[in-house]
Scaffold this motif. Structure first.
Motif, PDB file in Angstrom:
ATOM      1  N   GLU A   1       0.833  -1.190   0.000  1.00  0.00           N
ATOM      2  CA  GLU A   1       0.000   0.000   0.000  1.00  0.00           C
ATOM      3  C   GLU A   1       0.878   1.255   0.000  1.00  0.00           C
ATOM      4  O   GLU A   1       1.506   1.578   1.008  1.00  0.00           O
ATOM      5  N   THR A   2       0.933   1.923  -1.116  1.00  0.00           N
ATOM      6  CA  THR A   2       1.671   3.180  -1.223  1.00  0.00           C
ATOM      7  C   THR A   2       1.005   4.209  -0.322  1.00  0.00           C
ATOM      8  O   THR A   2      -0.200   4.436  -0.412  1.00  0.00           O
ATOM      9  N   ALA A   3       1.795   4.847   0.550  1.00  0.00           N
ATOM     10  CA  ALA A   3       1.163   5.580   1.655  1.00  0.00           C
ATOM     11  C   ALA A   3       1.909   6.847   2.043  1.00  0.00           C
ATOM     12  O   ALA A   3       3.043   7.103   1.623  1.00  0.00           O
ATOM     13  N   ASN A   4       1.224   7.622   2.866  1.00  0.00           N
ATOM     14  CA  ASN A   4       1.803   8.687   3.691  1.00  0.00           C
ATOM     15  C   ASN A   4       1.292   8.446   5.103  1.00  0.00           C
ATOM     16  O   ASN A   4       0.185   8.878   5.448  1.00  0.00           O
ATOM     17  N   VAL A   5       2.062   7.716   5.904  1.00  0.00           N
ATOM     18  CA  VAL A   5       1.618   7.354   7.249  1.00  0.00           C
ATOM     19  C   VAL A   5       2.720   7.628   8.263  1.00  0.00           C
ATOM     20  O   VAL A   5       3.893   7.751   7.928  1.00  0.00           O
ATOM     21  N   MET A   6       2.309   7.689   9.537  1.00  0.00           N
ATOM     22  CA  MET A   6       3.210   7.924  10.662  1.00  0.00           C
ATOM     23  C   MET A   6       4.061   9.182  10.408  1.00  0.00           C
ATOM     24  O   MET A   6       3.519  10.225  10.093  1.00  0.00           O
ATOM     25  N   SER A   7       5.377   9.071  10.490  1.00  0.00           N
ATOM     26  CA  SER A   7       6.232  10.248  10.294  1.00  0.00           C
ATOM     27  C   SER A   7       6.188  10.781   8.871  1.00  0.00           C
ATOM     28  O   SER A   7       6.646  11.896   8.600  1.00  0.00           O
ATOM     29  N   ASP A   8       5.612  10.010   7.952  1.00  0.00           N
ATOM     30  CA  ASP A   8       5.491  10.415   6.549  1.00  0.00           C
ATOM     31  C   ASP A   8       4.132  11.064   6.265  1.00  0.00           C
ATOM     32  O   ASP A   8       3.727  11.188   5.110  1.00  0.00           O
ATOM     33  N   MET A   9       3.418  11.459   7.305  1.00  0.00           N
ATOM     34  CA  MET A   9       2.104  12.081   7.122  1.00  0.00           C
ATOM     35  C   MET A   9       2.238  13.389   6.339  1.00  0.00           C
ATOM     36  O   MET A   9       3.321  13.954   6.208  1.00  0.00           O
ATOM     37  N   VAL A  10       1.110  13.875   5.859  1.00  0.00           N
ATOM     38  CA  VAL A  10       1.077  15.098   5.056  1.00  0.00           C
ATOM     39  C   VAL A  10       0.531  16.243   5.902  1.00  0.00           C
ATOM     40  O   VAL A  10      -0.507  16.103   6.562  1.00  0.00           O
ATOM     41  N   CYS A  11       1.220  17.374   5.873  1.00  0.00           N
ATOM     42  CA  CYS A  11       0.752  18.591   6.541  1.00  0.00           C
ATOM     43  C   CYS A  11       0.560  19.665   5.477  1.00  0.00           C
ATOM     44  O   CYS A  11       1.529  20.093   4.847  1.00  0.00           O
ATOM     45  N   LEU A  12      -0.674  20.064   5.273  1.00  0.00           N
ATOM     46  CA  LEU A  12      -1.008  21.009   4.209  1.00  0.00           C
ATOM     47  C   LEU A  12      -1.293  22.390   4.793  1.00  0.00           C
ATOM     48  O   LEU A  12      -2.242  22.571   5.554  1.00  0.00           O
ATOM     49  N   GLU A  13      -0.500  23.367   4.408  1.00  0.00           N
ATOM     50  CA  GLU A  13      -0.789  24.749   4.749  1.00  0.00           C
ATOM     51  C   GLU A  13      -1.931  25.266   3.859  1.00  0.00           C
ATOM     52  O   GLU A  13      -2.226  24.670   2.817  1.00  0.00           O
ATOM     53  N   PRO A  14      -2.584  26.331   4.228  1.00  0.00           N
ATOM     54  CA  PRO A  14      -3.645  26.889   3.376  1.00  0.00           C
ATOM     55  C   PRO A  14      -3.132  27.145   1.959  1.00  0.00           C
ATOM     56  O   PRO A  14      -2.062  27.725   1.763  1.00  0.00           O
ATOM     57  N   GLY A  15      -3.897  26.655   0.989  1.00  0.00           N
ATOM     58  CA  GLY A  15      -3.541  26.829  -0.405  1.00  0.00           C
ATOM     59  C   GLY A  15      -2.569  25.803  -0.949  1.00  0.00           C
ATOM     60  O   GLY A  15      -2.333  25.743  -2.153  1.00  0.00           O
ATOM     61  N   ALA A  16      -1.990  24.969  -0.083  1.00  0.00           N
ATOM     62  CA  ALA A  16      -0.992  23.992  -0.523  1.00  0.00           C
ATOM     63  C   ALA A  16      -1.660  22.716  -1.024  1.00  0.00           C
ATOM     64  O   ALA A  16      -2.817  22.420  -0.719  1.00  0.00           O
ATOM     65  N   SER A  17      -0.895  21.947  -1.800  1.00  0.00           N
ATOM     66  CA  SER A  17      -1.383  20.667  -2.293  1.00  0.00           C
ATOM     67  C   SER A  17      -0.274  19.632  -2.201  1.00  0.00           C
ATOM     68  O   SER A  17       0.910  19.958  -2.106  1.00  0.00           O
TER      69      SER A  17
END
Length: 296
Positions: free
Chosen positions: A268-284
């Motif tokens: 499963e290709t992922a963004n989990v644990m320390s690899d999570m995604v943090c999106l600022e306003p307007g970011a992708s």
């Protein structure tokens, strides 16, 4: 050969089918979930359970479910992701698997066909009050390409985890190895969530449920029984979850034959644990995987 894109139905689910050369791909509007992917007359590439049911509001066992805006048990996610949910009973693997996505566009060219899905109103997701829009682009040419983009259209930062929960068809779990994991850290969820390090290629001798981190962009699933190698090339991801339920857990799973554990493996290709995604306003952010097959 011209690319053929058609809308079809599988029991209660509206689906889209792409045929190109000797390949066929079927995608459900519900969850924008790839259901099946075959190339030629042999073993499928993406596994779909023989006992899968195609019922509205119910995730389908197999294919490539989209896990978003969190993966797995929300309580096992980083606190910033847990804090984004305001309800009391978070479902496993997020909020979008059982709802219809909208087909935004479909088109073909001489090389293949493309479907673009959007989760039409993410702000209406229950107890998740964030204006983050997920879109999934699926392209079939000589490989299968999946790209999950998340765009924060709100005015506050948002944290999320996600995965393209790919079920791969295999000849026999005892005849496959996964290359590209050597030396990489992983979390052994079946042993108290211990942090360990992989030594050599991964073989399978029992139930497997591991979260791998700090991964290279390419993993390979080598299947000696099928005489083929499935290659996963990823972008926007440094983590993956590898899962096989083995004998006893398979008996407790829905839409899953007792012996199906022998014929499937999830990478499963992922963004989990320390690899999570943090999106600022307007970011992708875009999470992508390209799946290719070649003979061993």
């Amino acid at each position: 050969m011209p690319v053929d894109i058609q809308r079809i139905e599988m029991d209660q689910l509206a689906c889209w089918r792409i045929r190109h050369d000797d390949a066929e791909l079927v995608v459900a509007e519900q969850g924008a979930q790839v259901l099946s992917y075959t190339r030629g007359p042999g073993l499928p590439i993406i596994w779909l359970s023989e006992e899968a049911s195609f019922v509205r509001g119910q995730p389908v066992r197999g294919g490539v479910p989209v896990c978003w805006p969190w993966f797995g048990d929300l309580a096992r996610n980083p606190q910033a992701i847990q804090d984004g949910f305001e309800g009391s009973q978070p479902p496993a693997h997020g909020l979008v698997r059982g709802i219809d996505w909208t087909l935004k566009d479909s088109y073909s060219d001489v090389d293949g066909g493309t479907l673009e899905f959007v989760c039409a109103d993410p702000s209406a997701l229950p107890d998740w009050p964030h204006a983050v829009e997920p879109t999934l682009t699926i392209r079939l040419d000589q490989r299968l390409h999946l790209s999950l983009a998340s765009h924060n259209r709100g005015d506050t930062p948002v944290a999320l985890s996600q995965a393209l929960h790919s079920y791969f068809a295999i000849s026999d779990i005892h005849q496959v190895t996964v290359e590209g994991l050597d030396g990489r850290p992983y979390i052994e969820t079946l042993e108290g969530w211990e942090q360990r390090k992989q030594e050599g290629n991964l073989l399978f001798t029992g139930e497997t449920d591991r979260i791998y981190l700090d991964l290279p962009p390419t993993l390979s699933l080598c299947d000696t029984g099928a005489g083929r190698r499935i290659t996963l090339e990823t972008r926007g991801s440094q983590s993956a979850v590898l899962w096989n339920p083995w004998i006893e857990k398979a008996k407790r799973l829905s839409q899953f034959a007792d012996d199906a554990w022998q014929r499937m493996l999830c990478i499963e290709t992922a963004n989990v644990m320390s690899d999570m995604v943090c999106l600022e306003p307007g970011a992708s952010h875009t999470l992508s995987v390209s799946i290719g097959v070649e003979p061993l």
